[in-house]
Design an enzyme around this catalytic site. Structure first.
Site, PDB file in Angstrom:
ATOM      1  N   GLY A 155       5.905  -2.274   3.575  1.00 20.10           N
ATOM      2  CA  GLY A 155       5.504  -2.813   4.872  1.00 20.10           C
ATOM      3  C   GLY A 155       5.974  -4.246   5.056  1.00 20.10           C
ATOM      4  N   ASP A 156       5.311  -4.977   5.949  1.00 21.78           N
ATOM      5  CA  ASP A 156       5.816  -6.317   6.288  1.00 21.78           C
ATOM      6  C   ASP A 156       5.755  -7.291   5.113  1.00 21.78           C
ATOM      7  OD1 ASP A 156       3.094  -6.385   6.464  1.00 21.78           O
ATOM      8  OD2 ASP A 156       2.996  -7.357   8.427  1.00 21.78           O
ATOM      9  N   ASP A 176       2.639  -0.423  11.688  1.00 23.81           N
ATOM     10  CA  ASP A 176       2.593  -1.742  12.327  1.00 23.81           C
ATOM     11  C   ASP A 176       3.868  -2.551  12.119  1.00 23.81           C
ATOM     12  OD1 ASP A 176       2.251  -2.065   9.623  1.00 23.81           O
ATOM     13  OD2 ASP A 176       0.702  -3.592   9.771  1.00 23.81           O
ATOM     14  N   ARG A 227      -4.567   7.419   2.506  1.00 22.06           N
ATOM     15  CA  ARG A 227      -3.289   7.046   1.908  1.00 22.06           C
ATOM     16  C   ARG A 227      -2.707   8.160   1.026  1.00 22.06           C
ATOM     17  NH1 ARG A 227      -3.800   1.062   0.889  1.00 22.06           N
ATOM     18  NH2 ARG A 227      -3.196   1.491  -1.245  1.00 22.06           N
ATOM     19  N   SER A 263     -23.684  15.240  20.933  1.00 21.68           N
ATOM     20  CA  SER A 263     -23.156  14.541  19.748  1.00 21.68           C
ATOM     21  C   SER A 263     -21.890  13.811  20.164  1.00 21.68           C
ATOM     22  CB  SER A 263     -22.830  15.540  18.636  1.00 21.68           C
ATOM     23  OG  SER A 263     -21.777  16.381  19.043  1.00 21.68           O
ATOM     24  N   THR A 316       4.472   2.617   5.445  1.00 18.81           N
ATOM     25  CA  THR A 316       3.067   2.203   5.473  1.00 18.81           C
ATOM     26  C   THR A 316       2.333   3.128   6.423  1.00 18.81           C
ATOM     27  OG1 THR A 316       1.517   0.550   6.369  1.00 18.81           O
ATOM     28  CG2 THR A 316       3.763   0.389   7.150  1.00 18.81           C
ATOM     29  N   ARG A 337     -25.868  14.320  16.422  1.00 19.60           N
ATOM     30  CA  ARG A 337     -25.742  12.939  15.933  1.00 19.60           C
ATOM     31  C   ARG A 337     -24.537  12.213  16.522  1.00 19.60           C
ATOM     32  NH1 ARG A 337     -27.317  14.135   9.635  1.00 19.60           N
ATOM     33  NH2 ARG A 337     -29.467  13.468   9.821  1.00 19.60           N
ATOM     34  N   ILE A 383      -8.676   7.784   1.280  1.00 19.96           N
ATOM     35  CA  ILE A 383      -8.284   9.197   1.451  1.00 19.96           C
ATOM     36  C   ILE A 383      -7.086   9.265   2.406  1.00 19.96           C
ATOM     37  CG2 ILE A 383      -9.871   9.670   3.376  1.00 19.96           C
ATOM     38  CD1 ILE A 383     -10.404  12.388   2.193  1.00 19.96           C
ATOM     39  N   GLY A 442       0.847  -1.200   0.000  1.00 21.18           N
ATOM     40  CA  GLY A 442       0.000   0.000   0.000  1.00 21.18           C
ATOM     41  C   GLY A 442       0.879   1.246   0.000  1.00 21.18           C
ATOM     42  N   ASP A 498       0.072   2.284   8.333  1.00 18.64           N
ATOM     43  CA  ASP A 498      -0.441   1.534   9.495  1.00 18.64           C
ATOM     44  C   ASP A 498       0.423   1.613  10.753  1.00 18.64           C
ATOM     45  OD1 ASP A 498      -2.348   0.793   7.717  1.00 18.64           O
ATOM     46  OD2 ASP A 498      -1.837  -1.334   7.642  1.00 18.64           O
ATOM     47  N   ARG A 501       1.041  -5.038  -5.202  1.00 14.19           N
ATOM     48  CA  ARG A 501       1.259  -6.247  -4.389  1.00 14.19           C
ATOM     49  C   ARG A 501       1.354  -7.385  -5.404  1.00 14.19           C
ATOM     50  NH1 ARG A 501      -2.763  -3.586  -0.785  1.00 14.19           N
ATOM     51  NH2 ARG A 501      -1.627  -2.982   1.066  1.00 14.19           N
ATOM     52  N   ARG A 550      -5.557  -2.085   8.808  1.00 15.42           N
ATOM     53  CA  ARG A 550      -5.600  -3.545   8.635  1.00 15.42           C
ATOM     54  C   ARG A 550      -5.787  -4.257   9.969  1.00 15.42           C
ATOM     55  NH1 ARG A 550      -3.724  -6.112   3.880  1.00 15.42           N
ATOM     56  NH2 ARG A 550      -2.168  -4.519   3.554  1.00 15.42           N
ATOM     57  N   ALA A 573     -12.304  11.730  20.348  1.00 16.41           N
ATOM     58  CA  ALA A 573     -13.397  10.760  20.180  1.00 16.41           C
ATOM     59  C   ALA A 573     -13.928  10.282  21.526  1.00 16.41           C
ATOM     60  CB  ALA A 573     -12.892   9.564  19.378  1.00 16.41           C
ATOM     61  N   VAL A 627      17.983   8.282  -3.870  1.00 15.15           N
ATOM     62  CA  VAL A 627      18.656   8.697  -5.113  1.00 15.15           C
ATOM     63  C   VAL A 627      19.729   9.750  -4.828  1.00 15.15           C
ATOM     64  CG1 VAL A 627      18.292   9.784  -7.368  1.00 15.15           C
ATOM     65  CG2 VAL A 627      16.606   8.147  -6.481  1.00 15.15           C
TER      66      VAL A 627
HETATM   67  O1  F6P Z   1      -1.373  -1.474   4.651  1.00 12.91           O
HETATM   68  C1  F6P Z   1      -1.889  -0.246   4.338  1.00 12.91           C
HETATM   69  C2  F6P Z   1      -3.370  -0.327   4.084  1.00 12.91           C
HETATM   70  O2  F6P Z   1      -3.788   0.956   3.693  1.00 12.91           O
HETATM   71  C3  F6P Z   1      -4.204  -0.890   5.220  1.00 12.91           C
HETATM   72  O3  F6P Z   1      -4.467   0.083   6.210  1.00 12.91           O
HETATM   73  C4  F6P Z   1      -5.425  -1.354   4.490  1.00 12.91           C
HETATM   74  O4  F6P Z   1      -6.057  -2.401   5.206  1.00 12.91           O
HETATM   75  C5  F6P Z   1      -4.878  -1.860   3.189  1.00 12.91           C
HETATM   76  O5  F6P Z   1      -3.645  -1.199   3.000  1.00 12.91           O
HETATM   77  C6  F6P Z   1      -5.764  -1.614   1.991  1.00 12.91           C
HETATM   78  O6  F6P Z   1      -5.157  -2.158   0.874  1.00 12.91           O
HETATM   79  P1  F6P Z   1      -5.663  -1.921  -0.629  1.00 12.91           P
HETATM   80  O7  F6P Z   1      -5.330  -0.516  -1.019  1.00 12.91           O
HETATM   81  O8  F6P Z   1      -4.936  -2.908  -1.425  1.00 12.91           O
HETATM   82  O9  F6P Z   1      -7.145  -2.106  -0.604  1.00 12.91           O
END
Ligand code: F6P
Length: 328
Positions: free
Chosen positions: A106-107, A134, A261, A220, A130, A167, A259, A15, A132, A76, A176, A191, A28
């Protein structure tokens, strides 16, 4: 004796994440500084399999530090999961005279890189990119800070309309299987509740908390739900369940999705990408391989890829307590 590194390949995979362009730029430019050649592979591992690469010099990466996405593109690759796919990639690496590969992702990217290096003896160095956050062995991954800021900007806007209409909003964020985005953006956006995969608080607690906030005079509320949350219902089912049990709530759902990403990377992500990638090139030149660079306590460090892949970073549970206190 280790072979002298004269030509380094770089790619982005998995991702995409804001700051990947800043990372490529840093690879570079560091190569140019140390007078080694640099080659960019398109579409991650797929470009390695297809031999799809471009020669890069210091000027090829002008005016990209501020851009979201990745100009080398990302994918991927299913083919890279096969031995044949990796063999094709290795043959292309030899043909293109690549001495070491820097993999930004990522991993999944690191796992692929590790197998590839073991099978074909091509040095790889991972750079965590990434949204995430993670990845074990770094406190921050490239793109995470920008994603957090995107989320709080969106939730601030949702708060306006939630407040106007009295609301309750459930906002699903990415991550993920990890709750870092939810937890930190949840606190940053104020929140009411934060639901993350690492801590299943249960439906009863959610209902009690929402009931309590209603009684305490709140008109709300916002609940941040991580996409990997394990409460047993997806965000739409969750909103329906709350409506059914607490009918006075007008519950709505927003899924922020991809959005998160995109967008121009924050200064934090640009600096992180720059520091990690200069180090990645320096370590490659030093003959190191099968490692990942990471930022720990504001110091760039390296960790064996194997170790980085064996563990998952843990969330700071104290943040849940802070959130609880502040949503009184
Ligand atoms: O790993 C990054 C991530 O944006 C996760 O947060 C999400 O679950 C996943 O990739 C979504 O992947 P794709 O863009 O392939 O739907």
């Amino acid at each position: 004796m280790t072979k002298r590194i004269k030509r380094i390949g770089v790619m982005t995979s998995g991702g995409d994440a804001p700051g990947m362009n800043a990372a490529i730029r840093a690879v570079v430019r560091a190569c140019a500084y140390y007078r080694v050649e640099c080659v960019g592979f398109m579409m991650g591992f797929q470009g390695m399999i297809d031999g799809d690469y471009i020669e890069l010099n210091a000027r090829s990466v002008r005016n990209i530090i501020n851009l979201g996405g990745t100009f080398l593109k990302s994918a991927r690759s299913k083919e890279f999961l096969t031995k044949e796919g990796r063999e094709k990639a290795a043959a292309n690496m030899h043909e293109a005279n690549i001495d070491a590969m820097i993999l930004i992702g990522g991993d999944g990217t690191f796992r692929g890189g590790q197998i590839f290096s073991a099978e074909h003896n091509i040095p790889v160095i991972g750079v965590p990119g990434t949204i995430d956050n993670d990845i074990f062995g770094t406190h921050y991954t490239i793109g995470y800070d920008t994603a957090l800021n995107t989320v709080i900007d969106a939730v601030d806007k949702i708060r306006d309309t939630a407040s106007s209409h009295n609301r309750l909003f459930f906002v699903e964020v990415m991550g993920r299987d990890a709750g870092f985005i939810a937890l930190n953006s949840g606190i940053g956006a104020g929140a009411e509740e934060i639901l993350i995969p690492e801590e299943n608080l249960g439906l009863d607690r959610l209902l009690n908390s929402l009931e309590r906030s209603r009684r305490s005079g709140k008109t709300s509320s916002i609940v941040i739900v991580s996409e990997g949350d394990k409460i047993g219902k997806n965000v739409f089912e969750l909103a329906a369940y709350v409506k059914e049990n607490l009918p006075y709530y007008d519950a709505k759902v927003t899924v922020l999705g991809h959005i998160q990403r995109g967008g121009s990377p924050t200064c934090f992500d640009r600096v992180l990408a720059s520091r990690l990638c200069v180090k990645a090139v320096e370590l490659a030149l030093d003959g190191q391989h099968d490692i990942m660079v990471g930022m720990l306590n504001n110091e760039v460090q390296s960790i064996e890829l194997e170790k980085a892949l064996q563990s998952k970073p843990t969330i700071n549970k104290d943040l849940l307590r802070i959130s609880d206190i502040l949503s009184v």
